[in-house]
Design a protein around this motif. Structure first.
Motif, PDB file in Angstrom:
ATOM      1  N   MET A 210      -4.728  24.553  36.085  1.00 45.94           N
ATOM      2  CA  MET A 210      -3.753  25.080  35.127  1.00 45.94           C
ATOM      3  C   MET A 210      -2.531  24.159  35.038  1.00 45.94           C
ATOM      4  O   MET A 210      -1.968  23.942  33.958  1.00 45.94           O
ATOM      5  CB  MET A 210      -3.312  26.491  35.532  1.00 45.94           C
ATOM      6  N   ALA A 211      -2.144  23.605  36.185  1.00 42.51           N
ATOM      7  CA  ALA A 211      -1.019  22.667  36.200  1.00 42.51           C
ATOM      8  C   ALA A 211      -1.358  21.403  35.421  1.00 42.51           C
ATOM      9  O   ALA A 211      -0.490  20.820  34.753  1.00 42.51           O
ATOM     10  CB  ALA A 211      -0.654  22.318  37.642  1.00 42.51           C
ATOM     11  N   SER A 212      -2.624  20.975  35.478  1.00 43.48           N
ATOM     12  CA  SER A 212      -3.032  19.783  34.730  1.00 43.48           C
ATOM     13  C   SER A 212      -2.955  20.028  33.226  1.00 43.48           C
ATOM     14  O   SER A 212      -2.585  19.133  32.454  1.00 43.48           O
ATOM     15  CB  SER A 212      -4.451  19.359  35.131  1.00 43.48           C
ATOM     16  N   LEU A 213      -3.271  21.240  32.779  1.00 42.08           N
ATOM     17  CA  LEU A 213      -3.146  21.585  31.358  1.00 42.08           C
ATOM     18  C   LEU A 213      -1.684  21.585  30.931  1.00 42.08           C
ATOM     19  O   LEU A 213      -1.333  21.063  29.866  1.00 42.08           O
ATOM     20  CB  LEU A 213      -3.773  22.965  31.089  1.00 42.08           C
ATOM     21  N   LEU A 214      -0.824  22.167  31.779  1.00 38.80           N
ATOM     22  CA  LEU A 214       0.605  22.183  31.493  1.00 38.80           C
ATOM     23  C   LEU A 214       1.161  20.758  31.478  1.00 38.80           C
ATOM     24  O   LEU A 214       2.005  20.407  30.646  1.00 38.80           O
ATOM     25  CB  LEU A 214       1.337  23.027  32.542  1.00 38.80           C
ATOM     26  N   SER A 215       0.650  19.940  32.397  1.00 43.75           N
ATOM     27  CA  SER A 215       1.100  18.548  32.479  1.00 43.75           C
ATOM     28  C   SER A 215       0.748  17.773  31.210  1.00 43.75           C
ATOM     29  O   SER A 215       1.572  17.013  30.681  1.00 43.75           O
ATOM     30  CB  SER A 215       0.466  17.863  33.691  1.00 43.75           C
ATOM     31  N   MET A 216      -0.453  17.991  30.695  1.00 45.75           N
ATOM     32  CA  MET A 216      -0.880  17.299  29.484  1.00 45.75           C
ATOM     33  C   MET A 216      -0.044  17.747  28.286  1.00 45.75           C
ATOM     34  O   MET A 216       0.361  16.924  27.452  1.00 45.75           O
ATOM     35  CB  MET A 216      -2.358  17.551  29.230  1.00 45.75           C
ATOM     36  N   GLN A 217       0.221  19.054  28.188  1.00 50.33           N
ATOM     37  CA  GLN A 217       1.057  19.567  27.100  1.00 50.33           C
ATOM     38  C   GLN A 217       2.450  18.968  27.153  1.00 50.33           C
ATOM     39  O   GLN A 217       3.015  18.548  26.134  1.00 50.33           O
ATOM     40  CB  GLN A 217       1.133  21.097  27.178  1.00 50.33           C
ATOM     41  N   ASP A 218       3.008  18.907  28.355  1.00 47.02           N
ATOM     42  CA  ASP A 218       4.348  18.365  28.520  1.00 47.02           C
ATOM     43  C   ASP A 218       4.374  16.875  28.196  1.00 47.02           C
ATOM     44  O   ASP A 218       5.324  16.384  27.574  1.00 47.02           O
ATOM     45  CB  ASP A 218       4.817  18.595  29.965  1.00 47.02           C
ATOM     46  N   PHE A 219       3.326  16.173  28.586  1.00 46.43           N
ATOM     47  CA  PHE A 219       3.258  14.735  28.322  1.00 46.43           C
ATOM     48  C   PHE A 219       3.190  14.452  26.830  1.00 46.43           C
ATOM     49  O   PHE A 219       3.832  13.520  26.325  1.00 46.43           O
ATOM     50  CB  PHE A 219       2.035  14.142  29.022  1.00 46.43           C
ATOM     51  N   ASN A 220       2.431  15.262  26.124  1.00 44.35           N
ATOM     52  CA  ASN A 220       2.313  15.073  24.674  1.00 44.35           C
ATOM     53  C   ASN A 220       3.642  15.322  23.958  1.00 44.35           C
ATOM     54  O   ASN A 220       3.912  14.731  22.914  1.00 44.35           O
ATOM     55  CB  ASN A 220       1.230  15.996  24.108  1.00 44.35           C
ATOM     56  N   LYS A 221       4.466  16.186  24.518  1.00 46.69           N
ATOM     57  CA  LYS A 221       5.758  16.493  23.910  1.00 46.69           C
ATOM     58  C   LYS A 221       6.821  15.453  24.270  1.00 46.69           C
ATOM     59  O   LYS A 221       7.683  15.134  23.470  1.00 46.69           O
ATOM     60  CB  LYS A 221       6.241  17.878  24.354  1.00 46.69           C
ATOM     61  N   HIS A 222       6.760  14.965  25.519  1.00 44.75           N
ATOM     62  CA  HIS A 222       7.823  14.077  26.010  1.00 44.75           C
ATOM     63  C   HIS A 222       7.221  12.828  26.638  1.00 44.75           C
ATOM     64  O   HIS A 222       7.379  12.588  27.832  1.00 44.75           O
ATOM     65  CB  HIS A 222       8.703  14.795  27.035  1.00 44.75           C
ATOM     66  N   GLN A 223       6.529  12.045  25.884  1.00 45.18           N
ATOM     67  CA  GLN A 223       5.870  10.855  26.417  1.00 45.18           C
ATOM     68  C   GLN A 223       6.873   9.835  26.954  1.00 45.18           C
ATOM     69  O   GLN A 223       6.537   9.014  27.805  1.00 45.18           O
ATOM     70  CB  GLN A 223       4.999  10.199  25.345  1.00 45.18           C
ATOM     71  N   ASN A 224       8.097   9.890  26.447  1.00 46.22           N
ATOM     72  CA  ASN A 224       9.070   8.908  26.900  1.00 46.22           C
ATOM     73  C   ASN A 224       9.548   9.160  28.327  1.00 46.22           C
ATOM     74  O   ASN A 224      10.122   8.274  28.964  1.00 46.22           O
ATOM     75  CB  ASN A 224      10.291   8.910  25.969  1.00 46.22           C
ATOM     76  N   ASN A 225       9.318  10.376  28.848  1.00 47.80           N
ATOM     77  CA  ASN A 225       9.782  10.702  30.198  1.00 47.80           C
ATOM     78  C   ASN A 225       8.766  10.337  31.274  1.00 47.80           C
ATOM     79  O   ASN A 225       9.130  10.223  32.449  1.00 47.80           O
ATOM     80  CB  ASN A 225      10.104  12.202  30.300  1.00 47.80           C
TER      81      ASN A 225
END
Length: 306
Positions: A210-225
């Motif tokens: 579940m954390a990996s899914l959240l991580s992918m969503q967050d990465f897609n939103k904030h790739q610069n971070n």
């Protein structure tokens, strides 16, 4: 990477760095800090549930004081919140933790607090509580034991007062020592090993996914971070082999949250304990009332004759 770190890959390609820790270890805290600083994850999952999340933010000295001081108020609160049997079991486990805390001079959960502090330094990084609720685990554990085994477990927890040193804690991170401890637990209480270790291995593996899914969503939103979607999991090292073993499989996690109904014997003993308790309480009030009545009558008679 520290030797206690295992690298996994989720189905969506997210890298998961699983840090195995000993819960009373300074070295484990250093391993967690080094891993988080190295991979700069966007999600960190810790082996805690909501009921134990307070240890993330409480002061170390306060935690040491609380962990090493089992009061009647704590016992009463635990019984009120969890019921008689489960509440007393939780107090016995806390008492064992308090014994270790006093010997090592260290509050439990230091690696989780270290992870929480590091998360706050990373922009956009999130902390995730990944463990099954402690109340569910305790009730499932009690439901898996008969009454003789419960009494035996209580006796083991009451008499667990052996000495332990920081060196002993670090040895528990070694594979051969870890396997020996798990085998000993399985031999004494196989049902407890299943509930406390194997079931939670599955639950923690699910939380990491579940954390990996959240991580992918967050990465897609904030790739610069973040350079890549990554997750760091911080768990007791005893869970690492099981998590790795079930990583590529699917399990019915919802079934691990079901609390088994009490047995007929359990209901009878619970009723017997309550009846005995209130019976003794009622008899005590009767004796007090009888003594008070006799005292009043005798003094009234004495005053009347004067």
């Amino acid at each position: 990477m520290p030797t206690t770190v295992n690298e996994l890959t989720a189905e969506n390609g997210v890298k998961v760095y699983l840090v195995g820790t000993a819960h009373f270890s300074r070295e484990s805290q250093a391993d967690v800090i080094k891993t988080i600083r190295s991979v700069k994850p966007n999600v960190v999952m810790v082996e805690l549930c909501q009921n134990r999340a307070s240890i993330l933010s409480l002061d170390e000295e306060l935690l040491m004081k609380e962990a090493s001081n089992i009061t009647f108020q704590k016992i009463s609160h635990s019984v009120k919140e969890n019921g008689l049997v489960q509440g007393l079991l939780q107090i016995l486990l806390l008492n064992l933790s308090a014994h270790i805390t006093k010997q090592l001079g260290m509050a439990p959960g230091g690696e989780f607090r270290a992870a929480f502090k590091e998360v706050k330094t990373l922009p956009g990084c999130k902390i995730q509580l990944g463990d099954r609720p402690i109340a569910v685990t305790l009730q499932r554990a009690l439901g898996a034991l008969n009454w003789f085994q419960r009494l035996k477990l209580a006796w083991c927890l009451i008499t667990s007062s052996g000495s332990i040193s920081p060196e002993d804690v670090e040895k528990c991170k070694q594979k051969d020592m870890l396997e020996e401890v798990l085998q000993e637990m399985t031999g004494e209480f196989p049902a407890l090993s299943r509930v406390f270790v194997q079931e939670r291995d599955i639950y923690l593996a699910h939380s990491l996914k579940m954390a990996s899914l959240l991580s992918m969503q967050d990465f897609n939103k904030h790739q610069n971070n973040h350079s890549a979607p990554t997750v760091v999991g911080v768990v007791g090292i005893g869970h690492c082999p099981g998590i790795i073993n079930v990583w590529g499989t699917d399990h019915n996690v919802a079934s691990l949250l079901i609390i088994p109904p009490p047995t007929m014997v359990g209901r009878f003993l619970k009723l017997f304990i309550r009846v005995t308790f209130f019976g003794c309480l009622g008899y005590s009030f009767y004796r007090i009332a009888r003594f008070t009545h006799g005292f009043i009558v005798s003094n009234y008679s004495y005053i009347y004759h004067i």
